[in-house]
Design a protein around this motif. Sequence first.
Motif, PDB file in Angstrom:
ATOM      1  N   VAL A 163      -3.515  29.611 -10.704  1.00  0.00           N
ATOM      2  CA  VAL A 163      -3.602  30.496 -11.869  1.00  0.00           C
ATOM      3  C   VAL A 163      -2.219  31.082 -12.135  1.00  0.00           C
ATOM      4  O   VAL A 163      -1.355  31.079 -11.267  1.00  0.00           O
ATOM      5  N   SER A 164      -2.050  31.612 -13.340  1.00  0.00           N
ATOM      6  CA  SER A 164      -0.776  32.250 -13.663  1.00  0.00           C
ATOM      7  C   SER A 164      -0.805  33.710 -13.223  1.00  0.00           C
ATOM      8  O   SER A 164      -1.840  34.366 -13.258  1.00  0.00           O
ATOM      9  N   TYR A 165       0.353  34.175 -12.829  1.00  0.00           N
ATOM     10  CA  TYR A 165       0.537  35.561 -12.428  1.00  0.00           C
ATOM     11  C   TYR A 165       1.390  36.244 -13.492  1.00  0.00           C
ATOM     12  O   TYR A 165       2.158  35.605 -14.193  1.00  0.00           O
ATOM     13  N   VAL A 177      -3.309  42.093  -8.045  1.00  0.00           N
ATOM     14  CA  VAL A 177      -2.925  41.608  -6.721  1.00  0.00           C
ATOM     15  C   VAL A 177      -2.369  42.760  -5.886  1.00  0.00           C
ATOM     16  O   VAL A 177      -2.802  42.998  -4.769  1.00  0.00           O
ATOM     17  N   PRO A 200       2.436  30.046 -10.716  1.00  0.00           N
ATOM     18  CA  PRO A 200       1.808  30.363  -9.431  1.00  0.00           C
ATOM     19  C   PRO A 200       2.695  30.102  -8.214  1.00  0.00           C
ATOM     20  O   PRO A 200       2.692  30.888  -7.287  1.00  0.00           O
ATOM     21  N   THR A 210      -3.265  38.546 -11.598  1.00  0.00           N
ATOM     22  CA  THR A 210      -3.553  37.157 -11.941  1.00  0.00           C
ATOM     23  C   THR A 210      -4.238  37.171 -13.295  1.00  0.00           C
ATOM     24  O   THR A 210      -4.977  38.107 -13.626  1.00  0.00           O
ATOM     25  N   PHE A 269      -5.267  34.601  -2.403  1.00  0.00           N
ATOM     26  CA  PHE A 269      -5.131  34.452  -3.841  1.00  0.00           C
ATOM     27  C   PHE A 269      -4.962  33.013  -4.266  1.00  0.00           C
ATOM     28  O   PHE A 269      -4.318  32.223  -3.585  1.00  0.00           O
TER      29      PHE A 269
END
Length: 195
Positions: free
Chosen positions: A36-38, A80, A17, A53, A32
């Motif tokens: 969380v991981s992108y 995103v 992130p 995301t 955003f």
Amino acid sequence: MKGRREEYAYVVDILPPEVAVYKLPPKIRREFPHDVSYAHLVGELHFTLLEVTLKKGVSVEIGERVYVGQGARDKIDKIVRRIRYEDLQPQGRENLKAVVRKIVEQQEQRFVKWLNEAGPITLKLHSLELLRGVGKRKVQEILEERKKRQFTSYEDVKQRTGIDIKELISDRILREIAGEDPYYLFASPPPATGQ
């Protein structure tokens, strides 16, 4: 991009992130989550580059095919934004090459059909000439072979014309994604800068 939405995409990079959020424009950054991981994805139909995301507690692998269409998604939370080739990390660019080749390999009938139907773009430029290394003489050879009978597979094209169409199409798609040419045969043009 109306009418050119992706239903499925392949993972080309996973971003922590702090890296993803840092690269977002300030307006989007505030909206955003930072926990969380992108991931960066490439669409399987129009080769659109996306930043998404992931849902909490979900993991994905490089090269994995994920659903990004309308409705409930199992692994992707939000799209995103569309991104440009320059937005990819160096490892993401390397992974993109392998993923594009994989898509071209899996969609053999789609690209053989394109080869059988490809026509001129202008009076002096045939769409086949946009493939690296294919000049006017090779275009004529392909068109003559196509007149005799339609191509049926990558191997058929290779045996009858001596070209590895799978490699040429993969190369063309990668150049289109990178925005290296004003013509787009397979990929969606990249978003305008600053989007």
